[in-house]
Design a protein around this motif. Structure first.
Motif, PDB file in Angstrom:
ATOM      1  N   VAL A 108       0.733  -1.268  -0.051  1.00  0.00           N
ATOM      2  CA  VAL A 108      -0.081  -0.158   0.103  1.00  0.00           C
ATOM      3  C   VAL A 108       1.011   1.169  -0.078  1.00  0.00           C
ATOM      4  O   VAL A 108       0.656   2.329  -0.815  1.00  0.00           O
ATOM      5  CB  VAL A 108      -0.796  -0.122   1.040  1.00  0.00           C
ATOM      6  CG1 VAL A 108      -1.710   1.182   1.318  1.00  0.00           C
ATOM      7  CG2 VAL A 108      -1.962  -1.213   1.164  1.00  0.00           C
ATOM      8  N   SER A 109       2.009   1.292   0.776  1.00  0.00           N
ATOM      9  CA  SER A 109       2.821   2.387   0.841  1.00  0.00           C
ATOM     10  C   SER A 109       3.326   2.675  -0.513  1.00  0.00           C
ATOM     11  O   SER A 109       4.091   3.799  -0.633  1.00  0.00           O
ATOM     12  CB  SER A 109       3.922   1.943   1.901  1.00  0.00           C
ATOM     13  OG  SER A 109       4.784   1.021   1.526  1.00  0.00           O
ATOM     14  N   TYR A 164     -11.269  -9.927   8.516  1.00  0.00           N
ATOM     15  CA  TYR A 164     -11.597  -8.732   9.271  1.00  0.00           C
ATOM     16  C   TYR A 164     -12.165  -7.532   8.471  1.00  0.00           C
ATOM     17  O   TYR A 164     -11.406  -6.958   7.830  1.00  0.00           O
ATOM     18  CB  TYR A 164     -10.595  -8.328  10.192  1.00  0.00           C
ATOM     19  CG  TYR A 164     -11.034  -7.341  11.483  1.00  0.00           C
ATOM     20  CD1 TYR A 164     -11.492  -7.909  12.520  1.00  0.00           C
ATOM     21  CD2 TYR A 164     -10.635  -6.023  11.438  1.00  0.00           C
ATOM     22  CE1 TYR A 164     -12.118  -7.067  13.511  1.00  0.00           C
ATOM     23  CE2 TYR A 164     -11.379  -5.169  12.357  1.00  0.00           C
ATOM     24  CZ  TYR A 164     -11.974  -5.693  13.488  1.00  0.00           C
ATOM     25  OH  TYR A 164     -12.310  -4.857  14.252  1.00  0.00           O
ATOM     26  N   TYR A 165     -13.466  -7.337   8.427  1.00  0.00           N
ATOM     27  CA  TYR A 165     -14.265  -6.427   7.515  1.00  0.00           C
ATOM     28  C   TYR A 165     -13.465  -5.044   7.808  1.00  0.00           C
ATOM     29  O   TYR A 165     -13.684  -4.667   9.130  1.00  0.00           O
ATOM     30  CB  TYR A 165     -15.415  -6.388   7.646  1.00  0.00           C
ATOM     31  CG  TYR A 165     -16.240  -5.870   6.745  1.00  0.00           C
ATOM     32  CD1 TYR A 165     -16.583  -6.553   5.261  1.00  0.00           C
ATOM     33  CD2 TYR A 165     -16.967  -4.582   6.824  1.00  0.00           C
ATOM     34  CE1 TYR A 165     -17.507  -5.825   4.270  1.00  0.00           C
ATOM     35  CE2 TYR A 165     -17.612  -3.856   5.690  1.00  0.00           C
ATOM     36  CZ  TYR A 165     -17.950  -4.560   4.791  1.00  0.00           C
ATOM     37  OH  TYR A 165     -18.509  -3.861   3.763  1.00  0.00           O
ATOM     38  N   SER A 166     -13.061  -4.371   6.804  1.00  0.00           N
ATOM     39  CA  SER A 166     -12.660  -3.087   7.015  1.00  0.00           C
ATOM     40  C   SER A 166     -13.094  -1.980   6.023  1.00  0.00           C
ATOM     41  O   SER A 166     -12.552  -1.939   4.966  1.00  0.00           O
ATOM     42  CB  SER A 166     -11.123  -3.132   6.845  1.00  0.00           C
ATOM     43  OG  SER A 166     -10.478  -1.852   7.231  1.00  0.00           O
ATOM     44  N   ASN A 167     -13.920  -1.141   6.429  1.00  0.00           N
ATOM     45  CA  ASN A 167     -14.201   0.176   5.789  1.00  0.00           C
ATOM     46  C   ASN A 167     -13.068   0.753   5.429  1.00  0.00           C
ATOM     47  O   ASN A 167     -12.778   1.535   4.326  1.00  0.00           O
ATOM     48  CB  ASN A 167     -15.130   0.794   6.321  1.00  0.00           C
ATOM     49  CG  ASN A 167     -16.541   0.167   6.168  1.00  0.00           C
ATOM     50  OD1 ASN A 167     -17.200  -0.197   5.101  1.00  0.00           O
ATOM     51  ND2 ASN A 167     -17.335   0.139   7.289  1.00  0.00           N
ATOM     52  N   LEU A 168     -12.042   1.181   6.498  1.00  0.00           N
ATOM     53  CA  LEU A 168     -10.842   1.805   6.361  1.00  0.00           C
ATOM     54  C   LEU A 168      -9.993   1.241   5.131  1.00  0.00           C
ATOM     55  O   LEU A 168      -9.508   1.934   4.316  1.00  0.00           O
ATOM     56  CB  LEU A 168     -10.217   1.599   7.598  1.00  0.00           C
ATOM     57  CG  LEU A 168      -8.727   2.297   7.668  1.00  0.00           C
ATOM     58  CD1 LEU A 168      -8.916   3.791   7.433  1.00  0.00           C
ATOM     59  CD2 LEU A 168      -8.054   2.176   8.948  1.00  0.00           C
ATOM     60  N   GLY A 169     -10.002  -0.084   5.275  1.00  0.00           N
ATOM     61  CA  GLY A 169      -9.229  -0.595   3.917  1.00  0.00           C
ATOM     62  C   GLY A 169      -9.645  -0.222   2.627  1.00  0.00           C
ATOM     63  O   GLY A 169      -8.899  -0.036   1.846  1.00  0.00           O
ATOM     64  N   THR A 175      -7.940  -8.693   4.636  1.00  0.00           N
ATOM     65  CA  THR A 175      -7.018  -9.463   5.127  1.00  0.00           C
ATOM     66  C   THR A 175      -5.706  -8.800   5.619  1.00  0.00           C
ATOM     67  O   THR A 175      -4.773  -9.308   6.057  1.00  0.00           O
ATOM     68  CB  THR A 175      -6.529 -10.718   4.329  1.00  0.00           C
ATOM     69  OG1 THR A 175      -6.099 -10.296   3.053  1.00  0.00           O
ATOM     70  CG2 THR A 175      -7.624 -11.800   4.232  1.00  0.00           C
ATOM     71  N   SER A 176      -6.037  -7.386   5.564  1.00  0.00           N
ATOM     72  CA  SER A 176      -4.866  -6.579   6.110  1.00  0.00           C
ATOM     73  C   SER A 176      -4.530  -6.383   7.361  1.00  0.00           C
ATOM     74  O   SER A 176      -3.546  -6.078   7.634  1.00  0.00           O
ATOM     75  CB  SER A 176      -5.365  -5.020   5.510  1.00  0.00           C
ATOM     76  OG  SER A 176      -6.402  -4.684   6.125  1.00  0.00           O
ATOM     77  N   SER A 185       7.234  -8.031  13.039  1.00  0.00           N
ATOM     78  CA  SER A 185       7.992  -8.825  11.819  1.00  0.00           C
ATOM     79  C   SER A 185       6.763  -8.999  10.917  1.00  0.00           C
ATOM     80  O   SER A 185       6.800  -9.878   9.918  1.00  0.00           O
ATOM     81  CB  SER A 185       8.606  -9.760  11.944  1.00  0.00           C
ATOM     82  OG  SER A 185       7.774 -10.984  12.748  1.00  0.00           O
ATOM     83  N   GLU A 186       5.468  -8.217  10.897  1.00  0.00           N
ATOM     84  CA  GLU A 186       4.457  -8.653  10.037  1.00  0.00           C
ATOM     85  C   GLU A 186       4.843  -8.287   8.534  1.00  0.00           C
ATOM     86  O   GLU A 186       5.423  -7.295   8.190  1.00  0.00           O
ATOM     87  CB  GLU A 186       3.237  -8.160  10.564  1.00  0.00           C
ATOM     88  CG  GLU A 186       2.934  -6.503   9.993  1.00  0.00           C
ATOM     89  CD  GLU A 186       3.437  -5.763  11.322  1.00  0.00           C
ATOM     90  OE1 GLU A 186       3.040  -4.529  11.390  1.00  0.00           O
ATOM     91  OE2 GLU A 186       4.069  -6.182  12.273  1.00  0.00           O
ATOM     92  N   PRO A 187       4.303  -8.901   7.721  1.00  0.00           N
ATOM     93  CA  PRO A 187       4.598  -8.643   6.169  1.00  0.00           C
ATOM     94  C   PRO A 187       3.735  -7.320   5.972  1.00  0.00           C
ATOM     95  O   PRO A 187       3.028  -6.963   6.609  1.00  0.00           O
ATOM     96  CB  PRO A 187       3.848  -9.833   5.425  1.00  0.00           C
ATOM     97  CG  PRO A 187       2.829 -10.288   6.355  1.00  0.00           C
ATOM     98  CD  PRO A 187       3.461 -10.035   7.600  1.00  0.00           C
ATOM     99  N   GLN A 188       4.419  -6.650   4.687  1.00  0.00           N
ATOM    100  CA  GLN A 188       3.699  -5.461   4.543  1.00  0.00           C
ATOM    101  C   GLN A 188       2.340  -5.594   4.134  1.00  0.00           C
ATOM    102  O   GLN A 188       1.919  -6.635   3.223  1.00  0.00           O
ATOM    103  CB  GLN A 188       4.654  -4.877   3.422  1.00  0.00           C
ATOM    104  CG  GLN A 188       5.981  -4.530   3.563  1.00  0.00           C
ATOM    105  CD  GLN A 188       6.592  -3.566   2.474  1.00  0.00           C
ATOM    106  OE1 GLN A 188       6.341  -2.321   2.471  1.00  0.00           O
ATOM    107  NE2 GLN A 188       7.358  -4.133   1.677  1.00  0.00           N
ATOM    108  N   ILE A 189       1.439  -4.795   4.190  1.00  0.00           N
ATOM    109  CA  ILE A 189       0.194  -4.547   3.912  1.00  0.00           C
ATOM    110  C   ILE A 189       0.086  -4.343   2.345  1.00  0.00           C
ATOM    111  O   ILE A 189       0.579  -3.409   1.728  1.00  0.00           O
ATOM    112  CB  ILE A 189      -0.961  -3.503   4.617  1.00  0.00           C
ATOM    113  CG1 ILE A 189      -1.050  -3.943   5.867  1.00  0.00           C
ATOM    114  CG2 ILE A 189      -2.297  -3.654   3.967  1.00  0.00           C
ATOM    115  CD1 ILE A 189      -1.353  -3.130   6.857  1.00  0.00           C
TER     116      ILE A 189
END
Length: 207
Positions: free
Chosen positions: A36-37, A105-110, A64-65, A51-55
């Protein structure tokens, strides 16, 4: 209600955002595994995970972000939606819910962020891109990303939740502002029939 009555189609808007993303993928302007970045350099959020992977864009589209479900405002209660700039300012103070890819995880933000990627990758606003590349080609003439005043008389009445006294409060039509790519499109049955027909025959069209 008639087949031409307009309704805010709420989260069905997300499928238009996903369609736009996939069109831009087909145009070579982005990849679904892009972080995303890469497209939103301002994208930053707190995390307790080291150490999570990049979104990625795919994470946004598939919920799944690991991002929170909402931006940092009570807009589903007060119906005052934040602007894109307000989301950008407050996002660094929000925190990841979980590691990417681990759980739906449902995300309006995403999806709001996915809409900003549409704008970044296309060089158009989200409204301009969806109108020019989805609505006009399908002749969805009654559908709009941002409701024009001329269409307001065709809107179905909208009501809030059922209150203890058995009544519901009539609602004004909300402008979702920074959450437009997640929830703001208005449409009617006849136009949505054109939209779903396009998706059902998409492979045939590409050939």
């Amino acid at each position: 209600m008639t087949p031409e009555t307009l309704c805010r189609i709420a989260s069905i808007t997300k499928t238009f955002t996903a369609t736009a993303i996939l069109q831009l993928r087909d145009q070579g302007k982005l990849r679904l595994d892009d972080p995303v970045s890469l497209h939103l350099p301002w994208f930053k959020i707190k995390s307790q995970l080291s150490s999570e992977p990049q979104i990625t864009i795919e994470n946004l589209l598939t919920h799944t972000s690991g991002l929170p479900g909402e931006a940092a405002f009570p807009y589903w209660t007060d119906h005052q939606f934040p602007t894109v700039e307000q989301i950008m300012q407050t996002l660094p103070d929000q925190e990841m819910v979980r590691e990417p890819w681990t759980k739906y995880y449902y995300s309006n933000l995403g999806l709001a962020l996915a809409g900003q990627i549409v704008a970044s990758a296309s060089g158009q606003t989200y409204e301009q891109y969806v109108t020019e590349h989805i609505l006009r080609p399908l002749h969805m003439n009654s559908t709009s990303v941002v409701l024009p005043s001329a269409h307001r008389p065709r809107l179905a009445a909208s009501y809030d939740r059922l209150l203890p006294n058995g009544r519901r409060t009539k609602l004004d039509f909300p402008d979702c502002s920074g959450l437009i790519p997640a929830a703001n499109i208005t449409s009617c049955v006849n136009d949505l029939a054109k939209y779903i027909s396009m998706h059902l025959r998409y492979d045939d069209q590409r050939d």
